[in-house]
Design an enzyme around this catalytic site. Structure first.
Site, PDB file in Angstrom:
ATOM      1  N   SER A 235       0.814  -1.465  -0.092  1.00 30.49           N
ATOM      2  CA  SER A 235      -0.107   0.024  -0.046  1.00 30.49           C
ATOM      3  C   SER A 235       0.776   1.273   0.014  1.00 30.49           C
ATOM      4  O   SER A 235       1.610   1.515  -0.808  1.00 30.49           O
ATOM      5  CB  SER A 235      -1.099  -0.049   1.261  1.00 30.49           C
ATOM      6  OG  SER A 235      -1.812   1.108   1.165  1.00 30.49           O
ATOM      7  N   THR A 236       0.987   2.026   0.986  1.00 27.21           N
ATOM      8  CA  THR A 236       1.653   3.166   1.009  1.00 27.21           C
ATOM      9  C   THR A 236       3.150   3.142   0.879  1.00 27.21           C
ATOM     10  O   THR A 236       3.764   2.402   1.632  1.00 27.21           O
ATOM     11  CB  THR A 236       1.425   4.033   2.585  1.00 27.21           C
ATOM     12  OG1 THR A 236      -0.083   4.089   2.537  1.00 27.21           O
ATOM     13  CG2 THR A 236       1.971   5.386   2.485  1.00 27.21           C
TER      14      THR A 236
ATOM     15  N   HIS B  23      -2.601  -1.083  -3.419  1.00 31.34           N
ATOM     16  CA  HIS B  23      -3.493  -0.089  -3.307  1.00 31.34           C
ATOM     17  C   HIS B  23      -3.675   0.916  -4.307  1.00 31.34           C
ATOM     18  O   HIS B  23      -2.765   2.126  -3.989  1.00 31.34           O
ATOM     19  CB  HIS B  23      -3.913   0.415  -1.953  1.00 31.34           C
ATOM     20  CG  HIS B  23      -4.122  -0.943  -1.019  1.00 31.34           C
ATOM     21  ND1 HIS B  23      -3.935  -0.909   0.347  1.00 31.34           N
ATOM     22  CD2 HIS B  23      -4.650  -1.899  -1.271  1.00 31.34           C
ATOM     23  CE1 HIS B  23      -4.094  -1.903   0.805  1.00 31.34           C
ATOM     24  NE2 HIS B  23      -4.639  -2.621  -0.119  1.00 31.34           N
TER      25      HIS B  23
ATOM     26  N   MET C 223       0.125   1.036   5.200  1.00 29.27           N
ATOM     27  CA  MET C 223      -0.799   1.481   6.020  1.00 29.27           C
ATOM     28  C   MET C 223      -1.877   0.493   6.506  1.00 29.27           C
ATOM     29  O   MET C 223      -2.310  -0.212   5.378  1.00 29.27           O
ATOM     30  CB  MET C 223      -1.499   3.106   6.440  1.00 29.27           C
ATOM     31  CG  MET C 223      -0.348   4.034   6.315  1.00 29.27           C
ATOM     32  SD  MET C 223      -1.334   5.641   6.343  1.00 29.27           S
ATOM     33  CE  MET C 223       0.000   6.739   6.467  1.00 29.27           C
TER      34      MET C 223
ATOM     35  N   ASP D 251      -4.378  -4.620   5.778  1.00 30.09           N
ATOM     36  CA  ASP D 251      -4.734  -5.528   4.811  1.00 30.09           C
ATOM     37  C   ASP D 251      -3.794  -6.450   4.167  1.00 30.09           C
ATOM     38  O   ASP D 251      -2.589  -5.924   4.005  1.00 30.09           O
ATOM     39  CB  ASP D 251      -5.130  -4.534   3.381  1.00 30.09           C
ATOM     40  CG  ASP D 251      -5.570  -5.288   2.307  1.00 30.09           C
ATOM     41  OD1 ASP D 251      -6.339  -6.313   2.715  1.00 30.09           O
ATOM     42  OD2 ASP D 251      -5.711  -4.870   1.167  1.00 30.09           O
TER      43      ASP D 251
END
Length: 396
Positions: A177-178, A203, A296, A299
């Site tokens: 993600s991030t 993401h 973050m 998930d």
């Protein structure tokens, strides 16, 4: 539904336009579960207000005086990571600024209307508050500085003439993600061209994953593409989950196929890492290898645990090399990771375990044949094979 007495989401709005700041404040403060605690006309002011108010989410423009919003985002994610929603006229779908913002760790982007800003923002009000809620739910993490490892730069990729079908062997899966776009790039650049099929969930909103895949394809030894419904998964190819669709795996006989699903969000994401990992645990079991990278929230943690429980080899990126140590940390706390490794070692561990797994299957077949036809030699063979395997595992 708003939980009674739940603390409100605290938002800091950063934009050089006074009218935009006022309009965003009005839109946000109408919601009972959030409030604007401060506004700033540039990143220098925002930096001090972050220290003062400790906001849960930052909304950030790009074109501002004294410091560009993207430059500020890069510094922020390195020194004080927090959820950021970019709201700018420059963050149009497919734009270079949008790609860069997502690479640097922005949770999401919204294109500010070029004309009629107040009317346009009001039309986007539901989208704005929903993306702020999703950003806040991704959890704000400790703001300690990150030890940044030097990126490994490789020469132009040398890849096979074309990907080829597998015989039901390994699958490699990656979730992030991030900060994940650069982490994924580094891993894919280091994987060999002969790798088993690689499936990736990053993401990312709809409309951006195709260009992300095309950019990775220019630097990776693998053929990289956006996944398509029902296509066979080929050796030497990496598949990026399309924005706004879950990516799953289906096995038919000895061949794996990609399955896309526009079902509900999982962990507030679509595509979700958990959806892919759970699917791979069910369809590939111990033949899969998985890595959960920077990001973050949580998930992918449950899915990685399902993979490990099914016999798969699982990796979590270590804290020092993460932009945000949220998803990997959650996986480690759950016991989902077979190993924790820095980013620069992820590709070697995935590729090494895949190679070892194939050798294990060859050894097991050979052992079974010898045991069947030469029972008196099987014990000596198994002892020798066990010694070779132990030495091979130590080498990795």
């Amino acid at each position: 539904m708003t939980v009674l007495n739940a603390p409100k989401i605290k938002i800091l709005c950063v934009d050089d336009s006074a009218s935009i700041r006022a309009r965003l404040t009005e839109i946000i403060n109408r919601r009972p579960d959030m409030e604007v605690v401060a506004v700033a006309s540039d990143p220098i002011i925002a930096r001090e207000l972050i220290k003062l108010h400790n906001p849960d989410v930052l909304t950030l423009d790009i074109m501002m005086p004294r410091m560009n919003g993207l430059d500020f985002l890069e510094k922020l994610m390195r020194l004080r990571p927090m959820p950021v929603v970019m709201i700018s006229s420059r963050t149009q779908p497919g734009s270079e600024e949008t790609r860069r913002a997502l690479e640097l760790g922005a949770h999401d982007v919204i294109a500010k209307p070029r004309v009629g800003s107040n009317t346009g923002l009001e039309a986007e009000s539901a989208n704005i508050v929903n993306k702020i809620r999703a950003a806040a739910a991704s959890t704000s993490l400790a703001s300690q500085p990150r030890k940044k490892s030097a990126p490994i730069r490789l020469p132009a990729p040398i890849r096979a003439a074309a990907p080829r079908r597998t015989n039901g062997e390994d699958l490699l899966v990656i979730g992030a993600s991030t900060g994940g776009t650069e982490a994924i790039r580094e891993v894919l650049e280091q994987l060999p061209a002969s790798s088993p099929p690689v499936l990736v969930v990053q993401h990312m909103p709809a409309g951006f994953t195709r260009s992300f895949a095309e950019r990775l394809n220019r630097t990776s030894p693998l053929w990289v593409k956006e996944a398509e419904q029902g296509e066979p998964l080929l050796q030497g190819c990496a598949y990026i989950a399309p924005g706004d669709q879950h990516l799953k795996v289906e096995r038919r006989g000895s061949q794996y196929f990609a399955q896309l699903d526009a079902g509900p969000e999982v962990n507030r994401h679509r595509p979700s890492v958990d959806v892919l990992f759970h699917s791979v645990a069910q369809q590939a079991g111990k033949r899969a290898r998985g890595a959960l990278l920077t990001g973050m929230g949580k998930d992918g943690a449950a899915g990685l645990l399902a993979m490990r429980n099914s016999g798969a080899f699982t990796l979590a990126q270590d804290e020092a090399s993460c932009i945000v140590f949220g998803m990997p940390r959650e996986a480690i706390l759950r016991g989902a990771a077979s190993e924790v490794a820095p980013l620069e070692q992820i590709a070697d561990r995935l590729a090494g375990q895949a190679s070892l797994s194939r050798q294990l299957r060859i050894d097991s077949i050979t052992t079974a044949r010898i045991h069947r036809f030469w029972p008196e030699t099987s014990a000596r063979f198994r002892a020798k094979a066990a010694g070779q395997l132990q030495r091979g595992q130590a080498a990795y």
